[in-house]
Design a protein around this motif. Structure first.
Motif, short mmCIF file in Angstrom:
data_model
loop_
_atom_site.label_atom_id
_atom_site.label_comp_id
_atom_site.label_asym_id
_atom_site.label_seq_id
_atom_site.Cartn_x
_atom_site.Cartn_y
_atom_site.Cartn_z
N LYS A 167 -37.88 -30.77 22.54
CA LYS A 167 -38.32 -31.15 23.88
C LYS A 167 -39.03 -32.51 23.87
O LYS A 167 -38.72 -33.39 24.68
CB LYS A 167 -39.26 -30.07 24.44
N ASP A 168 -39.98 -32.69 22.98
CA ASP A 168 -40.84 -33.88 23.00
C ASP A 168 -40.31 -35.05 22.16
O ASP A 168 -40.80 -36.16 22.29
CB ASP A 168 -42.26 -33.52 22.53
N GLU A 214 -39.02 -25.89 19.01
CA GLU A 214 -38.85 -26.04 20.46
C GLU A 214 -39.52 -27.31 20.96
O GLU A 214 -38.93 -28.08 21.73
CB GLU A 214 -39.40 -24.81 21.18
N ASP A 215 -40.74 -27.57 20.50
CA ASP A 215 -41.45 -28.78 20.93
C ASP A 215 -40.81 -30.03 20.36
O ASP A 215 -40.76 -31.07 21.02
CB ASP A 215 -42.93 -28.70 20.53
N TRP A 216 -40.29 -29.95 19.14
CA TRP A 216 -39.61 -31.10 18.54
C TRP A 216 -38.38 -31.49 19.38
O TRP A 216 -38.16 -32.66 19.66
CB TRP A 216 -39.19 -30.77 17.11
N ASN A 237 -48.29 -32.71 16.94
CA ASN A 237 -47.68 -33.08 18.21
C ASN A 237 -48.75 -33.84 18.99
O ASN A 237 -49.74 -33.26 19.42
CB ASN A 237 -47.22 -31.83 18.96
N PRO A 281 -41.98 -22.25 17.79
CA PRO A 281 -42.59 -23.20 18.73
C PRO A 281 -42.52 -24.65 18.25
O PRO A 281 -42.33 -25.56 19.06
CB PRO A 281 -44.03 -22.71 18.83
N LYS A 294 -51.16 -29.84 19.11
CA LYS A 294 -50.89 -28.76 18.16
C LYS A 294 -50.54 -29.32 16.79
O LYS A 294 -49.89 -30.36 16.68
CB LYS A 294 -49.73 -27.88 18.64
N LYS A 316 -48.62 -35.05 21.89
CA LYS A 316 -48.66 -34.74 23.33
C LYS A 316 -49.58 -33.56 23.63
O LYS A 316 -50.30 -33.59 24.61
CB LYS A 316 -47.24 -34.44 23.84
N ASN A 317 -49.50 -32.52 22.80
CA ASN A 317 -50.29 -31.32 23.11
C ASN A 317 -51.39 -31.03 22.07
O ASN A 317 -52.15 -30.10 22.23
CB ASN A 317 -49.39 -30.09 23.29
N TYR A 327 -49.07 -24.49 15.22
CA TYR A 327 -47.78 -23.85 15.06
C TYR A 327 -47.73 -22.81 13.94
O TYR A 327 -46.72 -22.14 13.78
CB TYR A 327 -46.71 -24.92 14.77
#
Length: 119
Positions: A68-69, A64-66, A27, A61, A32, A29-30, A113
């Motif tokens: 969201k981002d 969830e990030d997939w 990711n 997680p 991870k 953005k963060n 993750y």
């Protein structure tokens, strides 16, 4: 495309070497990462995108990030690969490789993750 050409392309595809290896989904953005050992790295990124797009990894997680981002925030990389020719026990080899890379990268908590492997 004629049948002969189709057959030729299929034979060429089958003749390509097969690789197992370690892949990383990151990711951007963060920061991870998700690490996985896979028996065949060919088309693996498409496999993960399809599953994540269809919410296959529910309540995780990464999923969830997939959601969201969005896909654009993620990158895919093959960290290590090796031909499958000499592997006698693929399951055992994948487990060993994954443990080595998890130990090396520690993709847990804020860094990633993955969940620690219980021995």
């Amino acid at each position: 495309m004629n049948q002969e050409r189709k057959k030729q392309l299929m034979e060429e595809y089958k003749a390509q070497p097969t690789y197992y290896g370690i892949i990383q989904i990151k990711n951007e953005k963060n920061g991870k990462i998700f690490i996985e050992a896979v028996p065949n790295i060919k088309n693996r990124w498409h496999f993960y995108k399809l599953n994540l797009d269809n919410n296959f990894y529910r309540n995780t997680p990464l999923q969830e990030d997939w959601l969201k981002d969005k896909e654009e925030s993620f990158s895919y990389e093959v960290l290590w690969k090796k031909k499958t020719d000499d592997v006698e026990n693929m399951k055992k080899e994948l487990k060993k490789c994954k443990k080595e890379w998890l130990d090396k990268l520690q993709p847990y908590g804020e860094k990633g993750y993955n969940k620690p492997i219980k021995e």
